[in-house]
Scaffold this active site. Structure first.
Site, PDB file in Angstrom:
ATOM      1  N   ARG A   1       0.273  14.173  13.505  1.00  0.00           N
ATOM      2  CA  ARG A   1       0.610  14.052  12.085  1.00  0.00           C
ATOM      3  C   ARG A   1       0.785  15.390  11.358  1.00  0.00           C
ATOM      4  O   ARG A   1       0.097  15.711  10.409  1.00  0.00           O
ATOM      5  CB  ARG A   1      -0.440  13.205  11.364  1.00  0.00           C
ATOM      6  CG  ARG A   1      -0.792  11.884  12.011  1.00  0.00           C
ATOM      7  CD  ARG A   1       0.305  10.864  12.021  1.00  0.00           C
ATOM      8  NE  ARG A   1       0.715  10.391  10.727  1.00  0.00           N
ATOM      9  CZ  ARG A   1       0.110   9.419  10.042  1.00  0.00           C
ATOM     10  NH1 ARG A   1      -0.979   8.878  10.518  1.00  0.00           N
ATOM     11  NH2 ARG A   1       0.561   9.037   8.869  1.00  0.00           N
TER      12      ARG A   1
ATOM     13  N   LYS B   1       0.858  -1.202   0.000  1.00  0.00           N
ATOM     14  CA  LYS B   1       0.000   0.000   0.000  1.00  0.00           C
ATOM     15  C   LYS B   1       0.889   1.246   0.000  1.00  0.00           C
ATOM     16  O   LYS B   1       0.672   2.171  -0.776  1.00  0.00           O
ATOM     17  CB  LYS B   1      -0.880  -0.001   1.245  1.00  0.00           C
ATOM     18  CG  LYS B   1      -1.488   1.362   1.566  1.00  0.00           C
ATOM     19  CD  LYS B   1      -2.344   1.365   2.791  1.00  0.00           C
ATOM     20  CE  LYS B   1      -1.622   1.679   4.064  1.00  0.00           C
ATOM     21  NZ  LYS B   1      -1.413   3.097   4.355  1.00  0.00           N
ATOM     22  N   ASN B   2       1.907   1.269   0.852  1.00  0.00           N
ATOM     23  CA  ASN B   2       2.710   2.494   1.006  1.00  0.00           C
ATOM     24  C   ASN B   2       3.721   2.685  -0.113  1.00  0.00           C
ATOM     25  O   ASN B   2       4.452   3.671  -0.124  1.00  0.00           O
ATOM     26  CB  ASN B   2       3.383   2.520   2.382  1.00  0.00           C
ATOM     27  CG  ASN B   2       2.342   2.705   3.479  1.00  0.00           C
ATOM     28  OD1 ASN B   2       1.184   3.021   3.193  1.00  0.00           O
ATOM     29  ND2 ASN B   2       2.730   2.476   4.717  1.00  0.00           N
TER      30      ASN B   2
ATOM     31  N   ARG C   1      -8.518  -0.629   4.328  1.00  0.00           N
ATOM     32  CA  ARG C   1      -7.703   0.401   3.657  1.00  0.00           C
ATOM     33  C   ARG C   1      -6.337  -0.160   3.274  1.00  0.00           C
ATOM     34  O   ARG C   1      -5.700   0.327   2.361  1.00  0.00           O
ATOM     35  CB  ARG C   1      -7.525   1.603   4.602  1.00  0.00           C
ATOM     36  CG  ARG C   1      -8.814   2.330   4.883  1.00  0.00           C
ATOM     37  CD  ARG C   1      -8.546   3.566   5.671  1.00  0.00           C
ATOM     38  NE  ARG C   1      -7.413   4.274   5.101  1.00  0.00           N
ATOM     39  CZ  ARG C   1      -6.696   5.166   5.771  1.00  0.00           C
ATOM     40  NH1 ARG C   1      -6.999   5.444   7.014  1.00  0.00           N
ATOM     41  NH2 ARG C   1      -5.684   5.791   5.218  1.00  0.00           N
TER      42      ARG C   1
ATOM     43  N   CYS D   1      -4.957  12.281  13.596  1.00  0.00           N
ATOM     44  CA  CYS D   1      -5.732  11.045  13.413  1.00  0.00           C
ATOM     45  C   CYS D   1      -5.545  10.167  14.643  1.00  0.00           C
ATOM     46  O   CYS D   1      -4.935  10.561  15.626  1.00  0.00           O
ATOM     47  CB  CYS D   1      -5.282  10.321  12.154  1.00  0.00           C
ATOM     48  SG  CYS D   1      -3.675   9.603  12.371  1.00  0.00           S
TER      49      CYS D   1
ATOM     50  N   ASP E   1       4.732   0.399  12.140  1.00  0.00           N
ATOM     51  CA  ASP E   1       3.524  -0.235  11.601  1.00  0.00           C
ATOM     52  C   ASP E   1       3.406  -1.697  12.007  1.00  0.00           C
ATOM     53  O   ASP E   1       2.402  -2.336  11.702  1.00  0.00           O
ATOM     54  CB  ASP E   1       3.504  -0.143  10.065  1.00  0.00           C
ATOM     55  CG  ASP E   1       3.276   1.279   9.611  1.00  0.00           C
ATOM     56  OD1 ASP E   1       3.448   1.562   8.420  1.00  0.00           O
ATOM     57  OD2 ASP E   1       2.949   2.125  10.472  1.00  0.00           O
TER      58      ASP E   1
HETATM   59  C1  EPZ Z   1       4.265   6.891   6.498  1.00  0.00           C
HETATM   60  O1  EPZ Z   1       3.484   7.911   7.086  1.00  0.00           O
HETATM   61  C2  EPZ Z   1       3.349   5.687   6.336  1.00  0.00           C
HETATM   62  N1  EPZ Z   1       2.254   6.031   5.435  1.00  0.00           N
HETATM   63  C3  EPZ Z   1       2.814   5.252   7.697  1.00  0.00           C
HETATM   64  O2  EPZ Z   1       2.044   4.083   7.501  1.00  0.00           O
HETATM   65  C4  EPZ Z   1       3.998   4.918   8.602  1.00  0.00           C
HETATM   66  O3  EPZ Z   1       3.516   4.580   9.887  1.00  0.00           O
HETATM   67  C5  EPZ Z   1       4.932   6.140   8.690  1.00  0.00           C
HETATM   68  O4  EPZ Z   1       5.355   6.530   7.369  1.00  0.00           O
HETATM   69  C6  EPZ Z   1       6.184   5.849   9.516  1.00  0.00           C
HETATM   70  O5  EPZ Z   1       6.884   4.774   8.957  1.00  0.00           O
HETATM   71  C7  EPZ Z   1       2.489   6.052   4.098  1.00  0.00           C
HETATM   72  O6  EPZ Z   1       3.595   5.808   3.628  1.00  0.00           O
HETATM   73  C8  EPZ Z   1       1.322   6.377   3.228  1.00  0.00           C
HETATM   74  P1  EPZ Z   1       6.311  10.199   8.616  1.00  0.00           P
HETATM   75  P2  EPZ Z   1       4.048   9.435   7.136  1.00  0.00           P
HETATM   76  O7  EPZ Z   1       6.205  11.484   7.873  1.00  0.00           O
HETATM   77  O8  EPZ Z   1       4.903   9.695   5.959  1.00  0.00           O
HETATM   78  C9  EPZ Z   1       6.502  13.401  12.088  1.00  0.00           C
HETATM   79  C10 EPZ Z   1       0.176   2.702   7.697  1.00  0.00           C
HETATM   80  O9  EPZ Z   1      -0.341   2.129   8.648  1.00  0.00           O
HETATM   81  N2  EPZ Z   1       6.347  14.390  11.014  1.00  0.00           N
HETATM   82  O10 EPZ Z   1       7.461   9.283   8.299  1.00  0.00           O
HETATM   83  O11 EPZ Z   1       2.902  10.317   7.393  1.00  0.00           O
HETATM   84  C11 EPZ Z   1       5.285  12.512  12.245  1.00  0.00           C
HETATM   85  O12 EPZ Z   1       4.332  13.124  13.095  1.00  0.00           O
HETATM   86  C12 EPZ Z   1       0.647   4.131   7.840  1.00  0.00           C
HETATM   87  O13 EPZ Z   1       0.374   2.189   6.564  1.00  0.00           O
HETATM   88  C13 EPZ Z   1       6.466  15.746  11.332  1.00  0.00           C
HETATM   89  O14 EPZ Z   1       6.688  16.116  12.481  1.00  0.00           O
HETATM   90  O15 EPZ Z   1       4.966   9.370   8.428  1.00  0.00           O
HETATM   91  C14 EPZ Z   1       5.864  11.269  12.866  1.00  0.00           C
HETATM   92  O16 EPZ Z   1       6.047  11.482  14.253  1.00  0.00           O
HETATM   93  C15 EPZ Z   1       0.363   4.654   9.224  1.00  0.00           C
HETATM   94  N3  EPZ Z   1       6.330  16.669  10.342  1.00  0.00           N
HETATM   95  C16 EPZ Z   1       7.240  11.156  12.213  1.00  0.00           C
HETATM   96  O17 EPZ Z   1       7.543  12.470  11.720  1.00  0.00           O
HETATM   97  C17 EPZ Z   1       6.086  16.303   9.040  1.00  0.00           C
HETATM   98  O18 EPZ Z   1       5.981  17.189   8.166  1.00  0.00           O
HETATM   99  C18 EPZ Z   1       7.300  10.190  11.049  1.00  0.00           C
HETATM  100  O19 EPZ Z   1       6.240  10.504  10.183  1.00  0.00           O
HETATM  101  C19 EPZ Z   1       5.979  14.932   8.735  1.00  0.00           C
HETATM  102  C20 EPZ Z   1       6.121  13.992   9.732  1.00  0.00           C
END
Ligand code: EPZ
Length: 431
Positions: free
Chosen positions: A123, A24-25, A399, A118, A307
């Site tokens: 996020r 998915k990702n 999803r 969420c 995850d």
């Molecule tokens: C991706 O989300 C995945 N989703 C998530 O999978 C996964 O849990 C996550 O990466 C971590 O591996 C997709 O790829 C579609 P991040 P993403 O930006 O990109 C903070 C699932 O179940 N952050 O790597 O949104 C954030 O809050 C989903 O398949 C900021 O502070 O995650 C988090 O603490 C859930 N500012 C950390 O960084 C930003 O602008 C990592 O988030 C962006 C992120």
């Protein structure tokens, strides 16, 4: 609303083979990349999950034409007819943010609803926006929408304050069409990020450092179409691996990429499971009678994936001793613990840590999940909770997991999907 019901007279011992679907990702950024070219993309091994449907609907609103046949998507964005990603779609899937970079890069304008918080955390998307601003985009927030504009993005040097998967993906895609060179530092190393870069290179992008923390992109004027196969879903694979370890099973997973699963294989081996190669893209997972307790700390790839945290928590409820799980990525990703406690688990949450004492027998009950991986964790719990377990609100599960009940039924699990009439309010989604 729909539910899944699992009937467990005695705990299952999963036996047989399961084929893992595309990730998915990985498919979500790959679909978003279609915005970067006027030529057609053919994407194969697409998982038939709800988020793919949502992304295709969003891309269609932006001007894409597509055809989804079996597991292949043919998609083409001859012209971007609208720069707007509406709130109703962004709310349904946070990964909609992945159209931001491509829209600004190709069209010079993007209006994308701010994805709210969420079930698993606040996020924010500040890292995405700061990066785009460094590439010359003018960004304002108007009425809950990100409005980003740039006549032509200009290459720049950007260092991410923290590793962000979709943040890295957004900036790599934007930089492909920027003028000049962009250097991205502290990039996420997830296989899905690497796979997106490989797709972009196939489309004609000039990218050095694929799969590394520093990625250099030399902007080009346009990209072309190509054919691309989505990598296997390492989290779906990990979920089934835990299912076998949990049920003293003997399961063969086909269509996996073992090198993406090293952290999961390490932890499962420590818990007592036996994992061996069963072919080039196959693994055999044999569960042990005695499951050993251990501590887990989630971390960006190649560390233990957040995850997989919920799924491992179920396994640790059956481990002899005390296990401590530390969640370092998201600030609210323990909601599933309360539901596991209702099934009989002994879990105490202390800040970013979950302390699990086992083994505790689980007994079936009606439970509800608030996010995709929490849903998966409750399905796993249902495999060993005696009696009947009903998991409500399984649209979260749909999803990210393709036909999970069919795959489990084929392994001997008595599981069925139930359509409910009651409608309850749905919290914001994540993803
Ligand atoms: C991706 O989300 C995945 N989703 C998530 O999978 C996964 O849990 C996550 O990466 C971590 O591996 C997709 O790829 C579609 P991040 P993403 O930006 O990109 C903070 C699932 O179940 N952050 O790597 O949104 C954030 O809050 C989903 O398949 C900021 O502070 O995650 C988090 O603490 C859930 N500012 C950390 O960084 C930003 O602008 C990592 O988030 C962006 C992120």
């Amino acid at each position: 609303m729909e539910s899944l019901r699992i009937y467990t007279e005695t705990p299952y011992r999963l036996r047989g083979q399961v084929t893992i679907s595309g990730a998915k990702n990985a498919v979500l950024p790959a679909l978003a990349a279609s915005l970067l070219t006027a030529e057609p993309l053919q994407i194969t091994n697409v998982p038939l999950v709800k988020d793919v449907e949502t992304m295709l609907t969003l891309l269609q609103e932006l001007g894409a034409q597509y055809e989804l046949k079996k597991k292949t998507v043919n998609i083409q964005v001859k012209k971007i007819t609208s720069p707007q990603a509406p709130y109703k779609l962004v709310r349904a899937m946070r990964a909609s943010i992945l159209v931001l970079g491509p829209l600004v890069a190709r069209k010079g304008k993007a209006i994308v609803a701010l994805p709210g918080g969420c079930a698993i955390g606040t996020r924010p998307v500040d890292l995405h926006l700061n990066g785009l601003q460094k590439l010359g985009a003018h960004i304002t927030i108007e009425h809950g929408y990100i409005v980003a504009e740039a006549r032509r993005l200009q290459g720049a040097e950007i260092e991410f304050e923290k590793k962000t998967v979709t943040g890295t993906e957004n900036l790599v895609m934007a930089a492909c069409l920027a003028k000049g060179e962009t250097i991205l530092k502290n990039c996420a190393l997830e296989p899905e990020v690497t796979s997106l870069c490989e797709l972009l290179v196939r489309m004609g992008a000039k990218i050095d450092g694929v799969g590394e923390e520093t990625i250099r992109i030399k902007g080009v004027d346009e990209l072309n179409g190509t054919r691309f196969r989505i990598i296997p879903d390492r989290i779906e694979a990990g979920t089934f691996m835990v299912a076998s370890a949990l049920t003293t099973g003997d399961l063969i997973l086909n269509g996996v990429e073992p090198k993406h699963l090293e952290a999961i294989i390490d932890k499962l081996t420590i818990s007592g499971a036996k994992i061996e190669k069963a072919g080039h893209h196959s693994l055999r997972v044999i569960g042990s009678e005695e499951i050993k307790a251990q501590d887990i700390v989630t971390a960006p790839y190649p560390g233990f994936p957040t995850d997989m945290q919920a799924q491992f928590m179920v396994l640790m409820t059956q481990a002899r001793g005390t296990s401590i799980i530390t969640e370092t990525i998201f600030d609210r990703r323990f909601a599933h613990a309360n539901e596991l406690i209702r099934l009989g688990a002994n879990i105490e949450i202390q800040g970013d840590k979950a302390i699990i004492k086992g083994p505790t027998p689980l007994s079936g009950a009606e439970v509800v999940a608030t996010d995709l991986r929490a849903s998966a964790c409750l399905v796993l719990a249902g495999l060993i909770a005696t009696g009947q377990t009903t998991i409500n609100d399984i649209e979260h599960l749909d999803r990210g997991y393709e036909k999970i009940e069919e795959k489990l039924k084929a392994l001997g699990v008595k599981i069925e999907r139930i359509k409910n009439n009651n409608h309850n309010n749905n919290g914001a989604k994540h993803g």
